[in-house]
Design a protein around this motif. Structure first.
Motif, PDB file in Angstrom:
ATOM      1  N   ASP A  46       0.767  -1.183   0.100  1.00  9.67           N
ATOM      2  CA  ASP A  46      -0.060  -0.210   0.000  1.00  9.67           C
ATOM      3  C   ASP A  46       0.954   1.258  -0.154  1.00  9.67           C
ATOM      4  O   ASP A  46       0.825   2.362  -0.667  1.00  9.67           O
ATOM      5  CB  ASP A  46      -1.000  -0.174   1.068  1.00  9.67           C
ATOM      6  CG  ASP A  46      -2.039   1.073   1.075  1.00  9.67           C
ATOM      7  OD1 ASP A  46      -2.643   1.136   0.113  1.00  9.67           O
ATOM      8  OD2 ASP A  46      -2.266   1.701   2.112  1.00  9.67           O
ATOM      9  N   ASN A  49       2.371   1.560  -3.859  1.00 17.40           N
ATOM     10  CA  ASN A  49       1.552   2.148  -4.509  1.00 17.40           C
ATOM     11  C   ASN A  49       1.445   3.611  -4.570  1.00 17.40           C
ATOM     12  O   ASN A  49       1.292   4.389  -5.375  1.00 17.40           O
ATOM     13  CB  ASN A  49       0.039   1.371  -4.253  1.00 17.40           C
ATOM     14  CG  ASN A  49       0.097   0.134  -4.688  1.00 17.40           C
ATOM     15  OD1 ASN A  49       0.740  -0.414  -5.384  1.00 17.40           O
ATOM     16  ND2 ASN A  49      -1.145  -0.631  -4.238  1.00 17.40           N
ATOM     17  N   VAL A  62       4.675  -2.799  -7.059  1.00 22.60           N
ATOM     18  CA  VAL A  62       3.238  -2.268  -6.897  1.00 22.60           C
ATOM     19  C   VAL A  62       2.193  -3.324  -7.179  1.00 22.60           C
ATOM     20  O   VAL A  62       2.546  -4.323  -7.771  1.00 22.60           O
ATOM     21  CB  VAL A  62       3.071  -1.023  -7.639  1.00 22.60           C
ATOM     22  CG1 VAL A  62       4.313   0.212  -7.110  1.00 22.60           C
ATOM     23  CG2 VAL A  62       3.099  -1.050  -9.136  1.00 22.60           C
ATOM     24  N   SER A  63       1.044  -2.928  -6.836  1.00 24.50           N
ATOM     25  CA  SER A  63      -0.105  -3.690  -7.352  1.00 24.50           C
ATOM     26  C   SER A  63      -0.443  -3.437  -8.658  1.00 24.50           C
ATOM     27  O   SER A  63      -0.238  -2.460  -9.401  1.00 24.50           O
ATOM     28  CB  SER A  63      -1.372  -3.459  -6.332  1.00 24.50           C
ATOM     29  OG  SER A  63      -1.107  -3.488  -5.206  1.00 24.50           O
ATOM     30  N   VAL A  66      -2.783  -0.729  -9.548  1.00 24.28           N
ATOM     31  CA  VAL A  66      -2.349   0.672  -9.524  1.00 24.28           C
ATOM     32  C   VAL A  66      -1.902   1.143 -10.723  1.00 24.28           C
ATOM     33  O   VAL A  66      -1.704   2.459 -11.268  1.00 24.28           O
ATOM     34  CB  VAL A  66      -1.362   1.158  -8.578  1.00 24.28           C
ATOM     35  CG1 VAL A  66      -0.096   0.761  -8.912  1.00 24.28           C
ATOM     36  CG2 VAL A  66      -1.567   2.461  -7.772  1.00 24.28           C
ATOM     37  N   ARG A 111      -6.015   0.487  -3.525  1.00 24.79           N
ATOM     38  CA  ARG A 111      -5.608   0.392  -4.993  1.00 24.79           C
ATOM     39  C   ARG A 111      -4.947  -0.961  -5.072  1.00 24.79           C
ATOM     40  O   ARG A 111      -3.921  -1.052  -5.849  1.00 24.79           O
ATOM     41  CB  ARG A 111      -4.412   1.479  -5.228  1.00 24.79           C
ATOM     42  CG  ARG A 111      -5.373   2.861  -5.455  1.00 24.79           C
ATOM     43  CD  ARG A 111      -5.793   3.182  -6.551  1.00 24.79           C
ATOM     44  NE  ARG A 111      -6.677   4.494  -6.631  1.00 24.79           N
ATOM     45  CZ  ARG A 111      -6.277   5.487  -6.972  1.00 24.79           C
ATOM     46  NH1 ARG A 111      -4.878   5.931  -7.028  1.00 24.79           N
ATOM     47  NH2 ARG A 111      -7.156   6.530  -7.107  1.00 24.79           N
ATOM     48  N   SER A 112      -4.853  -1.996  -4.163  1.00 18.01           N
ATOM     49  CA  SER A 112      -4.196  -3.265  -4.086  1.00 18.01           C
ATOM     50  C   SER A 112      -5.162  -3.963  -5.183  1.00 18.01           C
ATOM     51  O   SER A 112      -6.221  -3.809  -5.416  1.00 18.01           O
ATOM     52  CB  SER A 112      -4.520  -3.935  -2.873  1.00 18.01           C
ATOM     53  OG  SER A 112      -5.702  -4.152  -2.763  1.00 18.01           O
TER      54      SER A 112
END
Length: 287
Positions: A46, A49, A62-63, A66, A111-112
């Motif tokens: 998190d 992101n 990152v996820s 995102v 935003r995951s």
């Protein structure tokens, strides 16, 4: 476009989770030939992101969720991330078969990828929708569900192997649902790098990440202390299960099926109005 000098240090952020420390051990320790040195920041997904959305570092884990917000500044590297089968997020509750209508659900980040998969699943499976959504660090979610502070929790990583220790029940396996309904593997975490580094440098970074993965596979013992040092209180068996699940052929190379999974997730999410639409070449490394 001015490219970064070949051996200038790069600022990178990835999680302290075993899959990331395993993957990046060789590169972070200067063992990958001709790769730039790394200044490593450890942070939960998190946090990374948010770093990506603010454009703070050169390279980040990152996820995938995102990406639509950051691909103007960052490019997706086709290796080093987490994507696979049988490795998706779980929805956990204290009572089996809990009805989530109006429920309070803890998630590891708005935003995951886990939350994006949850929203797509809940739109089909929870008539009327859930209630409040609370963002928590992923290691706090299972205790919160166990203690009744939330009705359900969306968990990732090693929680797949440990949730029963908390007396919790699996309400849904979102990866299983995704694979069953799409036939595609599950996109979870991506490696991105600044587009301003230039195409040749970005391809060199992808090659460095791929080499680091293969070096980790060739000598798994080499990274053991690095993995253990950052795995907090995770026991060795769980750490090895974690690596075995999240570091796979897609980590070395997304390939066509991996890229199809990423496009499939983000295209479907955009159609539901959950993320901005992707440009046609958004996932392609610049020349």
């Amino acid at each position: 476009m001015v490219e970064q000098p070949r051996h200038a240090p790069l600022d990178i952020a990835y999680s302290p989770c075993p899959n990331d420390t395993f993957v990046f051990h060789a590169w972070a320790h200067g063992l990958v030939p001709d790769a730039p040195p790394l200044n490593v920041t450890f942070a939960d997904i998190d946090v990374t992101n948010g770093m990506a959305e603010r454009g703070e570092l050169d390279v980040l884990k990152v996820s995938y969720a995102v990406l639509p917000w950051v691909l103007e500044e960052y490019a997706l590297l086709p290796c080093g991330g987490a994507l696979g089968r049988g490795c998706g997020p779980l929805v956990l509750t204290r009572e089996p078969g809990r009805d989530l209508r109006g429920a309070t659900v803890a998630v590891p980040g708005e935003r995951s990828t886990a939350y994006l998969l949850f929203r797509l699943w809940a739109a089909e499976q929870v008539p009327g929708g859930v209630g409040d959504v609370v963002v928590m660090p992923f290691d706090e979610i299972m205790p919160a569900v166990r203690d009744g502070r939330v009705d359900a929790g969306l968990v990732i990583h090693e929680a797949r192997f440990t949730y029963q220790r908390y007396g919790l029940h699996r309400l849904a396996d979102l990866g299983e649902h995704w694979e069953r309904t799409t036939g595609l593997p599950i996109p979870l975490g991506a490696i991105i790098a600044r587009r301003s580094l230039g195409g040749p440098t970005l391809r060199a970074l992808a090659a460095a990440a791929r080499t680091s993965v293969r070096m980790a596979w060739d000598d798994p013992q080499a990274s053991r202390e690095y993995v253990r040092a950052h795995a907090q209180e995770m026991d060795r068996e769980v750490a090895e299960q974690h690596i075995g699940l999240y570091v796979n052929e897609f980590t070395a190379d997304l390939g066509e099926s991996g890229l199809a999974a990423v496009r499939g997730l983000l295209t479907r999410a955009a159609a539901e109005g959950l993320v901005p639409p992707l440009a046609p070449d958004a996932l392609t490394l610049p020349r």
